[in-house]
Design an enzyme around this catalytic site. Sequence first.
Site, short mmCIF file in Angstrom:
data_model
loop_
_atom_site.label_atom_id
_atom_site.label_comp_id
_atom_site.label_asym_id
_atom_site.label_seq_id
_atom_site.Cartn_x
_atom_site.Cartn_y
_atom_site.Cartn_z
N SER A 128 -2.34 -1.70 7.22
CA SER A 128 -1.87 -0.31 7.23
C SER A 128 -0.69 -0.15 8.18
O SER A 128 -0.60 -0.84 9.21
CB SER A 128 -3.01 0.61 7.67
OG SER A 128 -2.54 1.91 7.95
N TYR A 153 -9.20 3.67 13.09
CA TYR A 153 -8.86 3.06 11.80
C TYR A 153 -7.80 1.98 12.00
O TYR A 153 -7.91 0.86 11.47
CB TYR A 153 -8.36 4.13 10.84
CG TYR A 153 -7.77 3.59 9.57
CD1 TYR A 153 -8.55 2.88 8.64
CD2 TYR A 153 -6.42 3.79 9.27
CE1 TYR A 153 -7.99 2.38 7.47
CE2 TYR A 153 -5.87 3.31 8.10
CZ TYR A 153 -6.65 2.60 7.21
OH TYR A 153 -6.11 2.12 6.05
#
Length: 340
Positions: A128, A153
Site C-alpha cells: 500500500s 494498517y
Amino acid sequence: MRFLVTGAAGFIGMHVTQSLLSAGHEVVGIDNLNNYHHDMTLKIDRLSTIGNSDNFTFIKCDIANREVMENLFRDHGFQRVIHLAAYAGVRNSLFDPVSYVNSNILGYLNILEGCRYNKVEHLLYASSSSVYGLNDDMPYKIDGDTTHPISFYAVTKKSNELMAHSYSYLYGIPTTGLRFFTVYGPWGRPDMALFKFTKAILSGEKIDVYNYGNMKRDFTYIDDLVTSVMALQDIIPTNRGIDLVTKDVGYLSNRCVPYQIYNIGNSEPVSLISYIHALEKSLGRVADKNMMPIQAGDMLGTHADISLLVKVLGSVSHTSVEVGVSHFVSWYNHYYNNMQ
C-alpha cells in the site's frame, strides 16, 4: 498456468481473477466472505460476475487458518500466487488492530509458508502507498523512507514487505510487492470515499470532506492497475539486481535477493475537492459538503514515482479521474437500479 488468487470476492481480486481467466489461466480463488467492510451481497455478486468458467474454482476459507492453507497449497499445486486478501482501510485499523494482525500478518505468513513448501515460482502481494507514512519527499520512490507509518494498517503492509524479503533471501522465493495507490472503479469497496460520496449525494445527504478537501491522492483506476498486475506476474524477480537494459528485475539495492517492489499508481495527484467535483459532474448534482479537519492516520498527500514500472513494462496506462469516475457512476447506477 494455475494461479491462487486470495481475496477473489474483493474489489481488486474480482478484476484480477477475470483478467487471468480471460488470458486462459486456471484460477483457484479464495475468500472468507466476511462482512467487515460491507454486506455480503456485493461480494456474492462479484463472484457471480466472474462466472462459472471451467477454469475457475472458488473455495470459501480464511487465510489465517494454518491447517486449511497447508492443505490448499498441497492439494492444488499452484504455480503462481497473487495475494490480495487483507483487512484494508486506514481508519478501521485504529479501532480493530487485532483483526488486522490475524489477517494481514498471520494470514500472510501462511501464504509465505505455502509458497515455501510447494515450489511456487512467483508470489505477488498487495502492499500500500500508506507505507510511506510521514515521508514528505514526493513523488514517493520505491527506495524512499518507509520507516514512519502513521496507521496500523500501514504497519501491517510494511511488515508484509519485510516478511517477503526474508523469505526471498532465506528460501529463494521470488516475491513482488505492489504498493497500490488509492484504487477506485466499478465494483469498488463501499467503505471508500467514492462509493460513500455517490450514495450520499444521490440520497441528498451531506458528505464529510476531510482536511477541507485539500488532501491529494494518486487515484488509480482499476483497469490500469490490473493491466500492470497482469504484466508483472510474468516478470519474475531474480537475484541479479535491476538491469534496465535487459529488463531483468531483482532487489532494489542489488543484494542478490529475488525480491522487488513497485509503485502502482497514476502518478498524477488530484485534490480531494477536485475528485468530488468530477463526481458531481458525472452525477449532475452538487454535493452538500461538511468540511472537516484531517482525521487520525490520514496522509496529506500521495504521489507515486512509477519510473521503474515504466522502465520494466515499457508503458503504463493512465485513466483520468474524470473518465474513471464517470465509469464508476455508470456502473453504480446500473447495479443499484437492477437491484430495485
